[in-house]
Enzyme design. Sequence first.
Site, PDB file in Angstrom:
ATOM      1  N   HIS A  77       0.707  -1.120  -0.199  1.00  0.00           N
ATOM      2  CA  HIS A  77       0.005   0.098   0.077  1.00  0.00           C
ATOM      3  C   HIS A  77       0.905   1.233  -0.046  1.00  0.00           C
ATOM      4  CE1 HIS A  77      -3.607   2.461   1.489  1.00  0.00           C
ATOM      5  NE2 HIS A  77      -2.535   2.972   1.749  1.00  0.00           N
ATOM      6  N   GLU A  78       1.789   1.333   0.961  1.00  0.00           N
ATOM      7  CA  GLU A  78       2.631   2.399   1.056  1.00  0.00           C
ATOM      8  C   GLU A  78       3.578   2.670  -0.101  1.00  0.00           C
ATOM      9  OE1 GLU A  78       1.730   4.708   3.145  1.00  0.00           O
ATOM     10  OE2 GLU A  78       0.446   3.417   4.339  1.00  0.00           O
ATOM     11  N   HIS A  88       1.542   4.591  -2.840  1.00  0.00           N
ATOM     12  CA  HIS A  88       1.744   5.897  -2.765  1.00  0.00           C
ATOM     13  C   HIS A  88       2.989   6.317  -3.228  1.00  0.00           C
ATOM     14  CE1 HIS A  88      -1.989   6.595  -0.419  1.00  0.00           C
ATOM     15  NE2 HIS A  88      -1.698   5.904   0.481  1.00  0.00           N
ATOM     16  N   HIS A 134       3.143   6.682  -6.921  1.00  0.00           N
ATOM     17  CA  HIS A 134       2.280   7.870  -7.332  1.00  0.00           C
ATOM     18  C   HIS A 134       3.222   9.148  -7.528  1.00  0.00           C
ATOM     19  CE1 HIS A 134      -1.801   9.771  -7.402  1.00  0.00           C
ATOM     20  NE2 HIS A 134      -1.385   9.675  -8.519  1.00  0.00           N
TER      21      HIS A 134
HETATM   22 ZN    ZN Z   1      -2.845   5.155   1.986  1.00  0.00          ZN
END
Ligand code: ZN
Length: 679
Positions: A468-469, A472, A475
Amino acid sequence: MTNALLELEDLPPFSRIRPDHVEPAVDLVLAENQQALEALLERQGTPNWDSLMAPLDELRDRLHQVWSPVSHLNAVLNSDALRAAYNACLPKLSAHWTELGQNERLQGAVRALAESPDAVRLEPAQRKALEHNLRDFHLSGVDLPSADKARYKAIMQELAALQSKFEDNVLDATNAWTCQLETDNRLAGLPDSALSVLRQNAERRGLEGWLITLELPSYFPVMSYADDRELRHEVYQAFVTRASDQGPQAGRYDNSEIMERILALRHELAQLLGFANYAERSLATKMASGPAQVLEFLEDLAARSRPQAQREFAELEAFAREQHGIPQLEAWDVGYYTEKLRRQRYDLSQEDLRPYFPETRVLPGLFAVVERLYEVRIQPAPGADLWHPDVRFYELRDATGELRAHFYMDLYARAKKRGGAWMDEYRGRRRSVRGVQTPVAFVTCNFTPPVAGRPALFTHDEVLTLFHELGHALHHMLTRVEYYDVAGINGVEWDAVELPSQFMENWCWEREALDLISGHHETGAPVPDGLYRRMLAARNFQSAMMMARQLELALFDFRLHAEYSPHQGARVLELWRRVREQVAVVPAPAFNRFPNAFSHIFAGGYAAGYYSYKWAEVLSADAFSRFEEEGIFNPATGRDFLRCVLEVGGSRDAMASFVAFRGREPQVEPLLRHSGIAA
Ligand code: ZN
């Protein structure tokens, strides 16, 4: 005196940054920026991009690169001196940002540029940046009469201080409670991995025996495995009463009044700007069109998932009653019997998976997944000055060998480090007179550290968090946009920000990807087929209960801001109870003060925005469904996601990016299907 924060190096010299550097550095850069801005405005005739926006980006970036290492250290290596220095700067920074947002001459120059004949020749990303700037000027109160402007500024300063105090209270309350056990009598049921963590907790503080703390790698196993019901009760109570008027530290770090004041100020701020409430203000920069749409979205999901959530909880109650003689299931029993039921039904616990996810496989595997999806290479990079020996530093290059970004990883829980997991940035992609500046990101987690000379062994949940991290971070790092306001995550609507992160989690469930990220820490063996099948079967175990919990938090947050009344105050606990009656299925005892440690909405950026997780999950599940159709490592699909979503960052509306990738607007069905919710 030399000041490490003012040395213009490529990367922050973390080991040399001292608390007494912070204020002088911030003061100096603020003063220099102020002067430079004056000069900049003085020489604007007819503004163009290079005369106005490029130098403005330079100034904002300079300040960000001084402040970012400070706020990062404050979060991961907190100390009294650093905290004091950090907090001393907050009002100055808040005042600076408000003044910048309320600078009418600057607004006039940006507007003149946006409306000039030259503007049509700008790139779409540049036009988007101008659009965001003009919107944000309005939201900063530039159009207000001068008395209201001053009030706006005072509110922003007070909010910055209160939000920081809220976070400090949570951290202090988390650190202040521990439970030392001289023998392991009360620790029956805990797996070896958890016992090792508790032993290490004690050793690090020079204590005998075992030490339970309220950090997650300690709290979570106790709640999931400790047979001693009274111990679970004690630890649960300490955890859910942090920073409140209840529990073992009642009143010591109480956030109750701070919450009340934060909500009052946000409401006043929203009304100053002409919004009915802070929920409306929050949506001014988001994808959702208005409060009614958000409430409808959340209530629809609640209606679809609640019957299943109630069935799941009734099953858990029946299991505890019939097989373990527990007539009344309490909040501190839920995690424990959930784990037992999971084991009985699927012959699986998070602990069974841990040996297959040593960090030495997970990290290279994660990088391999990213490399196959986006044709990039991630490798350790030398030469960075780190704030802790556990921190790693990497570089990311694309297929042509071009350096695209760097990132730091700080994976383990430790004292004086804020809990949870997050991505933050040191700097973003930007074109300047010196060329293109490449992004640098921080990836921070609080995982179980390595013990007894073994590599860290992660649970599958921890692996999900890591994916998940990094999502980010990708992105932020893979953007091709070169303008400060809309590069990477900047400028992306907050309710779309969780798209690339939640999206990455999907690979953790796919056999082909799993084989890249797992391997038994002793034998190297892959996750056996039987275990994998049980993982998949257990994936949606209690998923409707989890959905109900997320919806509870989202509705609570949104209604708290939408329904604030100056006459009645925030009524935080009352509203929380009413939302719980509507959507929650798990009991919460009267002493539970969860809102007092709900940093996302009181200290972080999720105020009237916690719904964003579910909103973006609809987007991410639907985006991933295209990979399900075309192959999870299909290079063309990966390239499309890279080009349509990651590379464009905030340079166009999230909906436009989504439609470009998916070929249509988002649908909620893939999320419900992935969650095993038949609705
Ligand atoms: Zn998040």
